[in-house]
Structures are given as C-alpha cells and as structure tokens.
Design an enzyme around this catalytic site. Structure first.
Site, PDB file in Angstrom:
ATOM      1  N   LYS A 267       0.843  -1.205   0.000  1.00 59.21           N
ATOM      2  CA  LYS A 267       0.000   0.000   0.000  1.00 59.21           C
ATOM      3  C   LYS A 267       0.878   1.254   0.000  1.00 59.21           C
ATOM      4  O   LYS A 267       1.649   1.479   0.935  1.00 59.21           O
ATOM      5  CB  LYS A 267      -0.911  -0.013   1.233  1.00 59.21           C
ATOM      6  CG  LYS A 267      -1.725   1.272   1.444  1.00 59.21           C
ATOM      7  CD  LYS A 267      -2.644   1.164   2.663  1.00 59.21           C
ATOM      8  CE  LYS A 267      -3.358   2.479   2.962  1.00 59.21           C
ATOM      9  NZ  LYS A 267      -4.165   2.438   4.189  1.00 59.21           N
ATOM     10  N   ASP A 272      -3.005  10.052   3.942  1.00 57.91           N
ATOM     11  CA  ASP A 272      -4.384   9.602   4.162  1.00 57.91           C
ATOM     12  C   ASP A 272      -5.098  10.544   5.134  1.00 57.91           C
ATOM     13  O   ASP A 272      -5.003  10.413   6.341  1.00 57.91           O
ATOM     14  CB  ASP A 272      -4.369   8.176   4.735  1.00 57.91           C
ATOM     15  CG  ASP A 272      -5.779   7.636   4.950  1.00 57.91           C
ATOM     16  OD1 ASP A 272      -6.736   8.264   4.463  1.00 57.91           O
ATOM     17  OD2 ASP A 272      -5.894   6.577   5.594  1.00 57.91           O
ATOM     18  N   LYS A 279     -10.493  12.321   8.807  1.00 52.83           N
ATOM     19  CA  LYS A 279      -9.965  11.911  10.114  1.00 52.83           C
ATOM     20  C   LYS A 279      -9.920  13.101  11.067  1.00 52.83           C
ATOM     21  O   LYS A 279      -9.840  14.242  10.616  1.00 52.83           O
ATOM     22  CB  LYS A 279      -8.529  11.389   9.935  1.00 52.83           C
ATOM     23  CG  LYS A 279      -8.412  10.039   9.263  1.00 52.83           C
ATOM     24  CD  LYS A 279      -6.951   9.616   9.177  1.00 52.83           C
ATOM     25  CE  LYS A 279      -6.797   8.282   8.462  1.00 52.83           C
ATOM     26  NZ  LYS A 279      -7.413   7.154   9.167  1.00 52.83           N
ATOM     27  N   ASP A 290       1.381   6.323   5.609  1.00 52.90           N
ATOM     28  CA  ASP A 290       0.439   5.347   5.055  1.00 52.90           C
ATOM     29  C   ASP A 290       0.955   4.716   3.761  1.00 52.90           C
ATOM     30  O   ASP A 290       0.270   3.889   3.157  1.00 52.90           O
ATOM     31  CB  ASP A 290      -0.922   6.015   4.843  1.00 52.90           C
ATOM     32  CG  ASP A 290      -2.082   5.055   5.040  1.00 52.90           C
ATOM     33  OD1 ASP A 290      -1.863   3.961   5.590  1.00 52.90           O
ATOM     34  OD2 ASP A 290      -3.199   5.400   4.615  1.00 52.90           O
ATOM     35  N   ARG A 353      -7.803  -0.795   1.222  1.00 55.59           N
ATOM     36  CA  ARG A 353      -8.303  -2.019   0.571  1.00 55.59           C
ATOM     37  C   ARG A 353      -8.771  -1.725  -0.854  1.00 55.59           C
ATOM     38  O   ARG A 353      -8.738  -2.606  -1.713  1.00 55.59           O
ATOM     39  CB  ARG A 353      -9.410  -2.645   1.434  1.00 55.59           C
ATOM     40  CG  ARG A 353     -10.576  -1.739   1.698  1.00 55.59           C
ATOM     41  CD  ARG A 353     -11.405  -2.189   2.899  1.00 55.59           C
ATOM     42  NE  ARG A 353     -10.831  -1.746   4.175  1.00 55.59           N
ATOM     43  CZ  ARG A 353     -11.367  -2.004   5.362  1.00 55.59           C
ATOM     44  NH1 ARG A 353     -12.478  -2.717   5.448  1.00 55.59           N
ATOM     45  NH2 ARG A 353     -10.792  -1.573   6.468  1.00 55.59           N
TER      46      ARG A 353
HETATM   47  N1  BES Z   1      -4.322   4.166   7.067  1.00 62.83           N
HETATM   48  C1  BES Z   1      -5.439   3.885   7.877  1.00 62.83           C
HETATM   49  C2  BES Z   1      -5.133   2.883   8.975  1.00 62.83           C
HETATM   50  C3  BES Z   1      -4.382   3.404  10.164  1.00 62.83           C
HETATM   51  C4  BES Z   1      -4.998   4.206  11.092  1.00 62.83           C
HETATM   52  C5  BES Z   1      -3.075   3.036  10.356  1.00 62.83           C
HETATM   53  C6  BES Z   1      -4.296   4.645  12.194  1.00 62.83           C
HETATM   54  C7  BES Z   1      -2.384   3.463  11.473  1.00 62.83           C
HETATM   55  C8  BES Z   1      -3.001   4.274  12.400  1.00 62.83           C
HETATM   56  C9  BES Z   1      -6.573   3.305   7.043  1.00 62.83           C
HETATM   57  O1  BES Z   1      -6.674   3.800   5.757  1.00 62.83           O
HETATM   58  C10 BES Z   1      -7.833   3.646   7.740  1.00 62.83           C
HETATM   59  O2  BES Z   1      -8.154   4.791   7.829  1.00 62.83           O
HETATM   60  N2  BES Z   1      -8.528   2.637   8.225  1.00 62.83           N
HETATM   61  C11 BES Z   1      -9.738   2.823   8.942  1.00 62.83           C
HETATM   62  C12 BES Z   1     -10.716   1.774   8.482  1.00 62.83           C
HETATM   63  C13 BES Z   1     -12.098   1.978   8.992  1.00 62.83           C
HETATM   64  C14 BES Z   1     -12.725   3.200   8.367  1.00 62.83           C
HETATM   65  C15 BES Z   1     -12.916   0.746   8.670  1.00 62.83           C
HETATM   66  C16 BES Z   1      -9.444   2.687  10.440  1.00 62.83           C
HETATM   67  O3  BES Z   1      -8.658   1.808  10.804  1.00 62.83           O
HETATM   68  O4  BES Z   1      -9.967   3.474  11.195  1.00 62.83           O
HETATM   69 ZN    ZN Z   2      -4.946   4.517   4.933  1.00 61.64          ZN
HETATM   70 MN    MN Z   3      -7.834   5.580   5.688  1.00 65.10          MN
END
Ligand code: BES
Ligand code: ZN
Ligand code: MN
Length: 501
Positions: A267, A272, A279, A290, A353
C-alpha cells in the site's frame, strides 16, 4: 559503517578501541576476562570500585589499560546473564554504537558475539549486530537546515568471532545484515519524508532509481492505463487528489526464467486524510506513513538486489493520496473493481483495501507462486497487537508458517489472526457485491476478508503493518519494518530451492 569479521584474542588487537561485555553483578564475559588477565586484574579492580555495575545501557571507557595494545577499552553493560534476549542483544549493540560514536575512535574491535542467547547461533548474532548498529546510527536530518553536526569519527567495526572457521560464514552473515540495513534505510527515509515531497510520482521515481542501480525492470502505470484496465476502486481513491495516482511494478529476476515469482504488493498511500470521511486532526501528520507498505516493497527489492538472490520477485505498489475535495468519492458511492466485483464505499477512509484490491487483481498476470501484501491497513490492528507484531492473515497455512518463522529469525515478528469465512458476512452490502467496511468488531480481520475476495486464486498472506511500520511520540519515525521479515523470508525461500535443485 564498514563491517568486517576477524578472529583472535583481545590481547593482540592493535585497535583504536576494543569493546567487551560485563554482565550485571560485575561478571566479566570471556573476552573481558582475557583483558583482565593480561592487565593484571585492571578490570576487576575498576569494577570493585563500583564504576560499572554491568546493567544494560551502561558503558565505561578506559584508557591506558596495562599490557593491552589498543588505545581504549570500552566496557559495555549487558544486564543479567540469564536475562539476555534477542531484543536486549540488539539494544546492547545499538547502545555500543552510539557510545563509540561519541569517542574519537575511528575503528572498533567488538567482542560481543560471545554473549549467549538461547538458541541463536553466530550467524544470527553477526547479522543482527550489523542491523542493530545501523538502526541505532540512523538519522533523518536531510530537511533540517542546520544538521546536528556531531561528526562521528567511527568508520569501521570489526566483529570478532571465536574461530578461523567462522570467518567465511561470518562474512556472509554480515553481508546479509548490510543488505537488510540498506533496504531498511530506504524504507525509513521514504516513510519519514513528508507528503508534500513523497508523492505517488516520487515513489515511482524511487522505483526507477532501483532500475538504474540494479537493472530491475520497472513499469509505471498512469491514470489512463488504469482506466483501460478498469481499476475503478483504485481510481476512486485518487479522485479527491491533485496528485496523479501511480501503479508501480518492479520485476526482479534472479531465478530461473520459468520460475513463478513471489509477488509483494504494498500500500503506497502517500497521505491519508480519510477523504470525505475525514480523520480527526490529532496526529493526522502520521498519515504520511500510510505508504509504508510500498516503502517496504522498495526496501525489500533493494535488499534482495544487493544480495543478488537467486529468486524471482515482482513488487507492485498502488500509490495515491486520499483527500477530501469536490470531486472526491463519497460515502454511498458504488465503484466497479478490475475484478468486476462492485463495492459500496460506506467510509472513504477505508481506502487502503480499495487501492490494494485492484493491484492484487493486476498481480494475477505474473502467475505468482505466492502473494504477500503489506499495508498500514487498520487502526484496529494497532489496538490488537500494538507495536510488537504485525498482523498476519493467510489463506495458506504453509505460507503462514514460513512468514512466522522468518519473522522470528528477523526479529520482525508477525502474529496470525483468523481469516474464517464467518467474518465475511460483515461485508454484506444492500446495493453492491460488498461494502468496504465491516463494522467496529474485528476491524483488522474484516479488512483482510475484503482482500481475500481478490486473492482466491493465489496462495496469499496479508500483513497489517499499521502498528509496526513507524513509531509515534518522541521517537517518531519510520522503522523500516517489514523489510527484515520479507528479506529473510525470501532468503530462506531461495535457499530451500537451492538445496532442492
Ligand atoms: N491508514 C489507515 C489505517 C491506520 C490508522 C493506520 C491509524 C495506522 C493508524 C486506514 O486507511 C484507515 O483509515 N482505516 C480505517 C478503516 C475503517 C474506516 C474501517 C481505520 O482503521 O480506522
Ligand atoms: Zn490509509
Ligand atoms: Mn484511511
């Protein structure tokens, strides 16, 4: 740093500095004992005065030790002998490197591979000594206008081994440690670079640089190519960004021509913000990391190219930003992935994903023997495993076992989570083939379940590196993980094939 191996006792070394260990309770290691003997008990006398207890992290620099031909002797605390672990060995080596860096010594002769670690051989200790030293000396100051100008005099480390017959295998262990360290450094640097510098185009340029350096065939697909291929999921993530997305493909061919490659899919989300499902502001800067899955692919490819491993590896990096914008994808949008499966985007922040599924579908054209994807995919994985292990989910037990084993040897561990079909129904959508989120429970697993729908034809493993790829807080910075794990996995795979063939 330049590393070499050598054998011979400390009494004969004409070095700028000889390094020996002292356990807690003022217990000398074998090489420290030798120095003590020829110096007429100089070390025991110093320890008796209470200047060094031997706790891990302690060090004492001595000059003019009687009858010792080197300029300095550095005593390094190693903690309790019975408590010595893989982790503390690495900490001791790292601390030694920093301490030596503060002295005027240009070269050091190090007797720390005589420390006993349960079920770890000399090969392990040499390799990890190199990695721990490089890790400890790493700095990222290329964007500071006044560099922390403490010039280190230290140029060379001689790692001492017990026997002459250890020299040849020792050289090999060092070579592996150096190659992994180079890959780790690349992955750390890319992770630490901010989003305004490390864009998808920048990552593509890094891949092209590996092509220049090692002759690895590199292809970069542009937005128009992705549209032709029907990569509706990947493209939907890039909609809110002014930076064009890239799909980076690297083909390392060290094995036989007809041998199926290992595919690594990383990835490469260079920032992000979450998109429309934006966020919270706190620590959002860390979302520059990310792209650490992509950096891990670049780092691993660099490491195996350094080693010239006899194996075929394909690296694939889908790269984009995820930003909110008038043109960005929205919750409720439905997109068609390259596989033909449709996806209802219920949360634009579950974008990893979306870019990975199209990259995984694309990877089928290489007929890979196995596919491993690596991604900072879920916050849920950080909650589950913290910073010590990457999450691992797989549809193939043999592949899972190899990754677990390689992770242990590399001290870059993974922990397997289940990928049972029972979780799949959390991805049900009223309007499309699947939703891109599966609710609050088992978030790391439902993310993997999503990817599993694109990897049915492969032996596949997914690494969720969200907790391991970088550190937060005052030591904020990339770790270079999982480059040690993946390089070890590939070394082991190439050796097995070597024996069989
Ligand atoms: N890049 C993030 C995952 C992440 C978050 C990695 C915090 C490290 C620290 C990913 O793209 C993401 O935002 N995932 C969401 C998924 C959710 C919306 C189902 C998450 O983990 O909150
Ligand atoms: Zn992400
Ligand atoms: Mn994300």
């Amino acid at each position: 740093m330049e590393f070499t191996v050598k054998s011979g006792g400390p009494e004969k070394q004409r070095s700028a500095c000889v390094v020996v260990g002292v356990y807690e309770g003022r217990k000398l290691t074998a090489s420290a004992r030798q120095i003590d003997q020829i110096s007429g008990g100089a070390l025991t006398a110093i320890l008796r005065r209470g200047d060094l207890a031997g706790r891990a992290g302690q060090a004492l620099l001595l000059h003019n030790v009687p009858n010792v031909p080197c300029e300095r002797v550095l005593l390094v605390g190693c903690g309790k002998e019975k408590d010595l672990t893989e982790g503390s060995f690495r900490t001791i080596l790292g601390h030694t490197a920093r301490t030596l860096g503060d002295t005027g010594a240009t070269e050091a002769t190090i007797y720390l591979c005589d420390l006993e670690i349960k079920s770890r051989d000399l090969n392990w200790k040499l390799r990890h000594a190199v990695e721990a030293v490089e890790d400890a000396l790493y700095r990222f100051d290329q964007l500071k206008s006044s560099k922390n100008e403490k010039r280190r005099a230290l140029r060379r480390m001689v790692l001492m081994v017990p026997r002459r017959s250890d020299l040849a295998p020792g050289e090999n262990a060092i070579r592996q440690g150096e190659a992994i360290s180079k890959g780790v450094k690349l992955a750390k640097d890319l992770g630490n670079l901010p989003g305004n510098i490390c864009t998808p185009s920048y990552l593509a340029d890094q891949a092209r640089a590996l092509q220049e350096q090692y002759g690895i065939k590199t292809t970069v697909l542009e937005e128009t190519d992705m549209r032709e291929l029907g990569m509706g999921a990947l493209l939907s993530v890039a909609r809110g960004s002014r930076q064009p997305p890239k799909l980076i493909i690297m083909e390392y061919r060290g094995g036989k021509e007809d041998e199926a490659p290992v595919a690594l899919v990383g990835k490469g989300l260079t920032f992000d913000a979450g998109g429309i499902s934006i966020k919270p502001a706190a620590e959002m800067d860390e979302m520059k990391y990310d792209m650490c899955g992509g950096a891990g692919v670049l780092g691993t490819v660099k490491a195996i190219a350094e080693l010239g491993l006899p194996i075929n590896v394909v690296g694939v990096i889908p790269s984009s930003e995820n930003l909110p914008d008038g043109n960005a994808n929205k919750p409720g949008d439905i997109v068609t992935s390259m596989s033909g499966q449709t996806i209802e985007i219920l949360n634009t922040d579950a974008e990893g994903r979306l870019i990975l599924c199209d990259a995984l579908t694309y990877t089928a054209r290489f007929n890979p023997a196995v596919v491993v994807d690596l991604a900072t995919l879920t916050g849920a994985c950080v909650i589950a495993l913290g910073a010590h292990a990457s999450g691992m989910m797989s549809n193939n037990e043999a592949l899972a076992r190899s990754l677990i084993g390689a992770g242990k040897y590399a001290h870059d561990r993974v922990w397997q989570l289940p990928l049972w079909d029972d979780y799949q129904k959390q991805l049900d959508s009223n309007f499309a083939d699947m939703a891109n989120i599966g609710g609050r429970s088992a978030g790391a697993i439902t993310a993997a379940c999503f990817l599993a729908r694109y990897t049915r034809k492969f032996k596949w493993a997914h690494l969720d590196i969200a907790g391991t790829a970088w550190k937060s807080g005052k030591d904020k910075g990339g770790t270079g993980r999982p480059v040690p794990l993946l390089t070890t996995f590939l070394i082991e795979r190439s050796e097995k094939r070597g024996h069989a063939g």
